[in-house]
Scaffold this motif. Structure first.
Motif, mmCIF file in Angstrom:
data_model
loop_
_atom_site.group_PDB
_atom_site.id
_atom_site.type_symbol
_atom_site.label_atom_id
_atom_site.label_comp_id
_atom_site.label_asym_id
_atom_site.label_seq_id
_atom_site.Cartn_x
_atom_site.Cartn_y
_atom_site.Cartn_z
ATOM 1 N N ASP A 1 0.837 -1.200 0.000
ATOM 2 C CA ASP A 1 0.000 0.000 0.000
ATOM 3 C C ASP A 1 0.874 1.253 0.000
ATOM 4 O OD1 ASP A 1 -2.916 1.059 0.601
ATOM 5 O OD2 ASP A 1 -1.521 2.191 1.869
ATOM 6 N N GLU A 2 0.551 2.153 -0.911
ATOM 7 C CA GLU A 2 1.396 3.354 -1.072
ATOM 8 C C GLU A 2 1.419 4.219 0.182
ATOM 9 O OE1 GLU A 2 -0.020 5.544 -4.416
ATOM 10 O OE2 GLU A 2 0.828 4.146 -5.882
ATOM 11 N N LEU A 3 0.249 4.396 0.786
ATOM 12 C CA LEU A 3 0.218 5.281 1.945
ATOM 13 C C LEU A 3 0.905 4.620 3.140
ATOM 14 C CD1 LEU A 3 -2.549 7.643 3.107
ATOM 15 C CD2 LEU A 3 -1.480 6.123 4.750
ATOM 16 N N LEU A 4 0.612 3.351 3.362
ATOM 17 C CA LEU A 4 1.281 2.673 4.484
ATOM 18 C C LEU A 4 2.793 2.682 4.297
ATOM 19 C CD1 LEU A 4 -0.669 -0.566 5.498
ATOM 20 C CD2 LEU A 4 -0.153 1.437 6.910
ATOM 21 N N SER A 5 3.207 2.574 3.054
ATOM 22 C CA SER A 5 4.652 2.568 2.788
ATOM 23 C C SER A 5 5.283 3.914 3.112
ATOM 24 C CB SER A 5 4.923 2.206 1.327
ATOM 25 O OG SER A 5 4.394 0.918 1.052
ATOM 26 N N ALA A 6 4.468 4.972 3.107
ATOM 27 C CA ALA A 6 4.982 6.305 3.435
ATOM 28 C C ALA A 6 5.061 6.538 4.944
ATOM 29 C CB ALA A 6 4.098 7.373 2.789
ATOM 30 N N VAL A 7 4.498 5.584 5.705
ATOM 31 C CA VAL A 7 4.524 5.695 7.164
ATOM 32 C C VAL A 7 5.801 5.029 7.676
ATOM 33 C CG1 VAL A 7 3.352 4.959 9.286
ATOM 34 C CG2 VAL A 7 2.007 5.672 7.293
ATOM 35 N N PRO A 8 6.490 5.647 8.625
ATOM 36 C CA PRO A 8 7.667 4.972 9.190
ATOM 37 C C PRO A 8 7.276 3.573 9.671
ATOM 38 C CG PRO A 8 7.501 7.219 10.024
ATOM 39 C CD PRO A 8 6.252 6.957 9.225
ATOM 40 N N PRO A 9 8.087 2.556 9.346
ATOM 41 C CA PRO A 9 7.700 1.165 9.634
ATOM 42 C C PRO A 9 7.250 0.946 11.076
ATOM 43 C CG PRO A 9 9.724 1.209 8.361
ATOM 44 C CD PRO A 9 9.394 2.646 8.683
ATOM 45 N N GLU A 10 7.921 1.588 12.020
ATOM 46 C CA GLU A 10 7.590 1.329 13.416
ATOM 47 C C GLU A 10 6.235 1.916 13.821
ATOM 48 O OE1 GLU A 10 9.908 3.290 12.278
ATOM 49 O OE2 GLU A 10 9.871 5.226 13.348
ATOM 50 N N ARG A 11 5.658 2.761 12.967
ATOM 51 C CA ARG A 11 4.358 3.366 13.319
ATOM 52 C C ARG A 11 3.194 2.780 12.517
ATOM 53 N NH1 ARG A 11 4.168 9.591 13.641
ATOM 54 N NH2 ARG A 11 2.424 9.040 15.003
ATOM 55 N N ARG A 12 3.478 1.855 11.593
ATOM 56 C CA ARG A 12 2.393 1.354 10.738
ATOM 57 C C ARG A 12 1.327 0.612 11.524
ATOM 58 N NH1 ARG A 12 6.517 -0.651 5.980
ATOM 59 N NH2 ARG A 12 7.142 1.483 5.441
ATOM 60 N N ALA A 13 1.746 -0.041 12.592
ATOM 61 C CA ALA A 13 0.779 -0.828 13.374
ATOM 62 C C ALA A 13 -0.308 0.051 13.980
ATOM 63 C CB ALA A 13 1.504 -1.599 14.471
ATOM 64 N N THR A 14 -0.050 1.363 14.091
ATOM 65 C CA THR A 14 -1.076 2.231 14.698
ATOM 66 C C THR A 14 -2.300 2.359 13.802
ATOM 67 O OG1 THR A 14 -0.240 4.334 13.777
ATOM 68 C CG2 THR A 14 0.741 3.558 15.847
ATOM 69 N N LEU A 15 -2.175 1.941 12.537
ATOM 70 C CA LEU A 15 -3.299 2.056 11.598
ATOM 71 C C LEU A 15 -3.994 0.716 11.351
ATOM 72 C CD1 LEU A 15 -1.683 4.434 8.929
ATOM 73 C CD2 LEU A 15 -2.924 5.032 11.007
ATOM 74 N N LEU A 16 -3.512 -0.350 11.980
ATOM 75 C CA LEU A 16 -4.030 -1.696 11.693
ATOM 76 C C LEU A 16 -5.101 -2.095 12.700
ATOM 77 C CD1 LEU A 16 -0.876 -3.845 10.813
ATOM 78 C CD2 LEU A 16 -2.465 -2.665 9.273
ATOM 79 N N ALA A 17 -6.310 -2.331 12.200
ATOM 80 C CA ALA A 17 -7.371 -2.859 13.057
ATOM 81 C C ALA A 17 -7.150 -4.355 13.216
ATOM 82 C CB ALA A 17 -8.733 -2.580 12.434
ATOM 83 N N ARG A 18 -7.331 -4.840 14.473
ATOM 84 C CA ARG A 18 -7.138 -6.267 14.709
ATOM 85 C C ARG A 18 -8.474 -6.994 14.661
ATOM 86 N NH1 ARG A 18 -8.656 -6.877 20.114
ATOM 87 N NH2 ARG A 18 -8.454 -4.942 21.308
#
Lengths: 228, 199
Positions: B155-172
């Motif tokens: 995903d282009e937008l997720l890829s623009a997020v620093p890797p260590e912060r991507r989990a903040t956007l993931l619904a479990r």
């Protein structure tokens, strides 16, 4: 002539407005303008509107007319390039003439008005115009600091057609003596505060019925390509 | 071309509910946006989404209003006007709104469908906007699905997020509730601060 300053927005963190301290982001926001440039927003049809949605003096009557000064609020919605924005949804809410909100969490010791709710909605027409009737809202105290009072204001939620055109703001009334004491109003850069203040329009007044105020809304986004 | 100055943003304040979410809160006014983004016959995988908004001390915010805007199962955003009094029993609107003031624990809960991918380079996602007392701006973010790992990786937008912060956007994924469910806590501050967007 001084250059126009387009930096009109408040910061996220504005400590005099105490609730921002624990509720504002602390890290840089991710710029997504290019990635989301094709995303539009939902559009509402005329059927969302009922007969008195644009008349708060009528849409909650129980046994009479609401108390207070009846006013008309009208204006236009534009984008930054000055293009009128049609079919924009404006949702509005406000305190009654005594400065009391209907909301159940409201604790201010001022009377409710059985004939006034304070909520309404309107869509802009093809020229971006809107208008509604209401009762001029009163000032009310709040808990931000000792003897804190909000200036008279009407809340606006604005839903335009591009992602950047989703705005929530407040409209104030000219000459309010509480401006200098209100951290929410003061959070906006000094040069831009006038943009939140309606203009009194004697010429728009309904004679022997309601005074009128003009409040125009400009929806943003940083469309620099338009202006570079 | 003359450029106009934007209207500055102001807080939604604590008392929005009798206009923006009147039916949810039981005020005597109708609502045109609801917790359900769909009708019973909407095609696609029906799901629910829950979450909380947490302040800088980890306390749930009970006076936020959360909006979702998403594509349908085919990855199409609705462009037809929403006419709640005419079609909402049947049609997918893609647009929902819930206040956090009516459920225990200040939880928000939506019913919707899992969106399709809008295009190449985009994982299924939902646009999220928050407004609350104490926030002078609407806060924009996105919800992605943790069970879409392959799509999320590209995903282009997720890829623009620093890797260590991507989990903040993931619904479990969560079990129970009759439908497949997803949960996303939105952290306004702290070590898990959600990635918010600017346009």
């Amino acid at each position: 002539m001084e250059p126009v300053n387009f930096d009109v927005q408040p910061p996220h963190l504005y400590p005099p407005y105490k609730s921002t301290i624990l509720r504002s982001p602390t890290r840089p926001l991710l710029p997504v303008r290019e990635l989301l440039k094709d995303l539009s927003l939902p559009v509402f049809g005329e059927s969302v509107l009922q007969q008195f949605d644009n008349d708060l003096t009528k849409n909650a009557r129980v046994n009479g007319e609401p108390i207070g000064e009846r006013i008309k609020v009208a204006g236009r919605v534009f984008d930054e390039a000055g293009r009128p924005q049609p079919n924009v949804l404006l949702e509005i809410w406000q305190a009654n003439a005594a400065g009391r909100y209907v909301h159940r969490r409201e604790v201010h010791d001022a009377p409710l008005d059985p004939n006034f709710l304070g909520g309404g909605r309107v869509l802009t027409d093809r020229e971006g115009r809107y208008s509604f009737y209401t009762i001029k809202p009163g000032a009310y105290p709040w808990g931000n600091h000792h003897n804190a009072w909000r200036p008279n204001h009407i809340h606006f939620s604005v839903l335009g057609h591009q992602l950047a055109h989703r705005l929530v703001t407040q409209m104030y009334f000219p000459g309010d003596p509480l401006f200098e004491f209100d951290p929410i109003y003061q959070s906006v850069p000094a040069h831009a505060r006038e943009l939140l203040v309606a203009r009194f329009r004697m010429d728009w007044t309904d004679p022997e019925f309601a005074l009128a105020y003009e409040f125009n809304i400009v929806l943003g986004g940083h469309h620099q390509s338009l202006f570079e | 071309m003359e450029r106009l100055r934007q209207t500055p943003s102001q807080t939604v304040g604590p008392f929005f509910a009798y206009s923006l979410t009147a039916q949810q809160y039981g005020y005597p006014y109708d609502s045109i946006v609801h917790h359900a983004l769909l009708g019973p016959a909407t095609p696609g995988q029906h799901i629910y989404i829950t979450g909380r908004v947490l302040d800088g001390q980890g306390a749930p915010v009970p006076d936020a209003v959360v909006e979702l805007w998403q594509a349908d199962a085919q990855g199409q955003y609705r462009t037809a006007p929403i006419n709640p009094r005419e079609d909402d029993g049947r049609d997918f609107t893609g647009f929902g709104r819930v206040g956090t003031g009516t459920q225990a624990g200040a939880v928000f809960r939506f019913e919707t469908i899992k969106p399709g991918a809008v295009g190449p380079g985009q994982a299924p996602h939902i646009n999220v906007t928050l407004f609350m007392r104490g926030s002078l701006h609407g806060l924009r973010t996105r919800l992605y699905f943790e069970d879409e790992a392959a799509a999320n990786a590209h995903d282009e937008l997720l890829s623009a997020v620093p890797p260590e912060r991507r989990a903040t956007l993931l619904a479990r994924c969560v079990a129970g509730g009759g439908l497949p469910g997803y949960h996303l806590d939105i952290h306004l501050q702290g070590a898990e601060e959600t990635v918010f967007f600017t346009l």
